[in-house]
Scaffold this motif. Sequence first.
Motif, PDB file in Angstrom:
ATOM      1  N   ARG A 148       0.799  -1.216   0.000  1.00 28.34           N
ATOM      2  CA  ARG A 148       0.000   0.000   0.000  1.00 28.34           C
ATOM      3  C   ARG A 148       0.841   1.279   0.000  1.00 28.34           C
ATOM      4  N   SER A 149       1.870   1.320   0.814  1.00 28.16           N
ATOM      5  CA  SER A 149       2.696   2.536   0.850  1.00 28.16           C
ATOM      6  C   SER A 149       3.390   2.767  -0.485  1.00 28.16           C
ATOM      7  N   ILE A 302      10.126  -1.901   5.412  1.00 27.34           N
ATOM      8  CA  ILE A 302      10.404  -1.793   6.844  1.00 27.34           C
ATOM      9  C   ILE A 302       9.217  -2.240   7.687  1.00 27.34           C
ATOM     10  N   SER A 303       8.001  -1.941   7.222  1.00 29.57           N
ATOM     11  CA  SER A 303       6.810  -2.220   8.032  1.00 29.57           C
ATOM     12  C   SER A 303       6.144  -3.548   7.687  1.00 29.57           C
ATOM     13  N   GLU A 308       3.148  -0.655  13.046  1.00 31.38           N
ATOM     14  CA  GLU A 308       3.366   0.689  13.564  1.00 31.38           C
ATOM     15  C   GLU A 308       4.531   1.401  12.872  1.00 31.38           C
ATOM     16  N   LYS A 309       5.388   0.662  12.180  1.00 31.23           N
ATOM     17  CA  LYS A 309       6.560   1.279  11.575  1.00 31.23           C
ATOM     18  C   LYS A 309       6.212   2.183  10.395  1.00 31.23           C
ATOM     19  N   LYS A 310       4.987   2.084   9.874  1.00 31.56           N
ATOM     20  CA  LYS A 310       4.570   3.049   8.854  1.00 31.56           C
ATOM     21  C   LYS A 310       4.632   4.460   9.426  1.00 31.56           C
ATOM     22  N   PRO A 354       3.208   6.406   3.284  1.00 33.86           N
ATOM     23  CA  PRO A 354       2.749   5.957   4.598  1.00 33.86           C
ATOM     24  C   PRO A 354       1.390   6.526   4.987  1.00 33.86           C
ATOM     25  N   SER A 355       1.143   7.790   4.689  1.00 38.09           N
ATOM     26  CA  SER A 355      -0.145   8.403   5.033  1.00 38.09           C
ATOM     27  C   SER A 355      -1.292   7.707   4.315  1.00 38.09           C
ATOM     28  N   GLY A 356      -1.101   7.446   3.019  1.00 35.06           N
ATOM     29  CA  GLY A 356      -2.144   6.762   2.262  1.00 35.06           C
ATOM     30  C   GLY A 356      -2.414   5.375   2.792  1.00 35.06           C
TER      31      GLY A 356
END
Length: 443
Positions: A148-149, A302-303, A308-310, A354-356
């Motif tokens: 997704r990110s 990373i996530s 939570e790492k996003k 990350p926000s999306g």
Amino acid sequence: MLMQHAEPAADAGVETQTDVRAYAWVVFALTVGLLLSDYMSRQVLNAVFPMLKATWGLSDTQLGSLSSVVALMVGVLTFPLSVLADRWGRVKSIILMAAMWSLATLGCAISTNYGEMLFARAFVGIGEAAYGSVGIAVVLSIFPVRLRSTLTAAFMAGGAFGSVMGMAIGGAVAAHLGWRSAFGAMAVLGFVLVIVYRIMVTEKRLAPLQPAIVHDIKAANLGMRMTFRALMKGLFSTRSIVCAYIGSGFHLLVPAALWAWMPSFLNRYYGMAPAKAAMIAALFVMVTGVGMVVCGNLTDRISKNAREKKWLTAIVFCLACFVLLALAFRMPAGIVQLLLIGAGMFFSAGATGPSGAMVANLTPPSIHASAFATLTLANNLLGLAPAAILTGIVADRIGLLGALQLVPFAPLAAAIVFAIGKRHYAGDLDRVCALRDAAARGM
């Protein structure tokens, strides 16, 4: 256990069919292609400003209004049109929107005066208003959660690349064939992509790529439309999603301000001619777009096993932007300053992906277009719309360099907001997933 069923399970099945995955990438490419057309149609105007001014004797205020009317229509209509698209059908809505902005761009090409051009530009904005939110909702519905990110960042970066292409290609066409041909070329590209999208993408072909829960929710919505109150509850159900909206808006103030003012900065402080300054500034825009894609992909890596790492990556990107640009605009003019500005611009929109992903994870799939419309609204109201004018107001008082020294504090504020959201994300996500599971069992 909660982490495993909260995010990845929703997209089981998408990764089991290699042929389906290939088609998903085709849909992604076509949807990004339309986004490029969107921004090329929007930004080609900037390349022909001098020609329009000479042809019709327009004032700078009138020229500015031709650009601002598009942003105004997008800001006002993004949310309502995205809600309609969620209910009417996303693919049909995309085709209609792209056809409208292409037709309106053609209208710009045949305009005979300022009033006709303003009217046509308004319809460019109406056509583009909900495309970003609806387009990314379609893309995210057919790919695994783990991407997704990356996908959000790559999709949104299309706006930066489309802006550069619109100015560069539009300027080249206008120089050889005139400003009307520049608008006409953008319109033709849009119509071609609409036809290809209409042939290649249908709700029926997308259905096998989407998780079962999406179909259950769609089926339920056919018999019972979501009330406005329920929609608002879904869009603003948790503290963390509100932080995602606000943090995203704040952090985009930097790229918006620098895209607008870098040509002037290079002209005033480096003595570059306007044409060269615009060319160098376009490179910084490209760096921003590349940074969005890289940062989005890095976030997914990373996530992958820690949701939570996003938030952590979004915070790091914002802090990196703050530090690099704060240092850059306090250094004397020179190659080191430009390199630091470029490095800061690389991270300036890094939290977009990350926000999306946060917004997608914290809202039901059935209202993803509406959720991304809300994110788009926050991005425009808190970052994109006020950036250039606020920087200009401050520059009139303390100089452009002084104003640009203050701009990096926006991503610092965004980092603080993301840190607050991170504290609540785990619990909020568990509650959202529990409600989603309960709704699915109730169907």
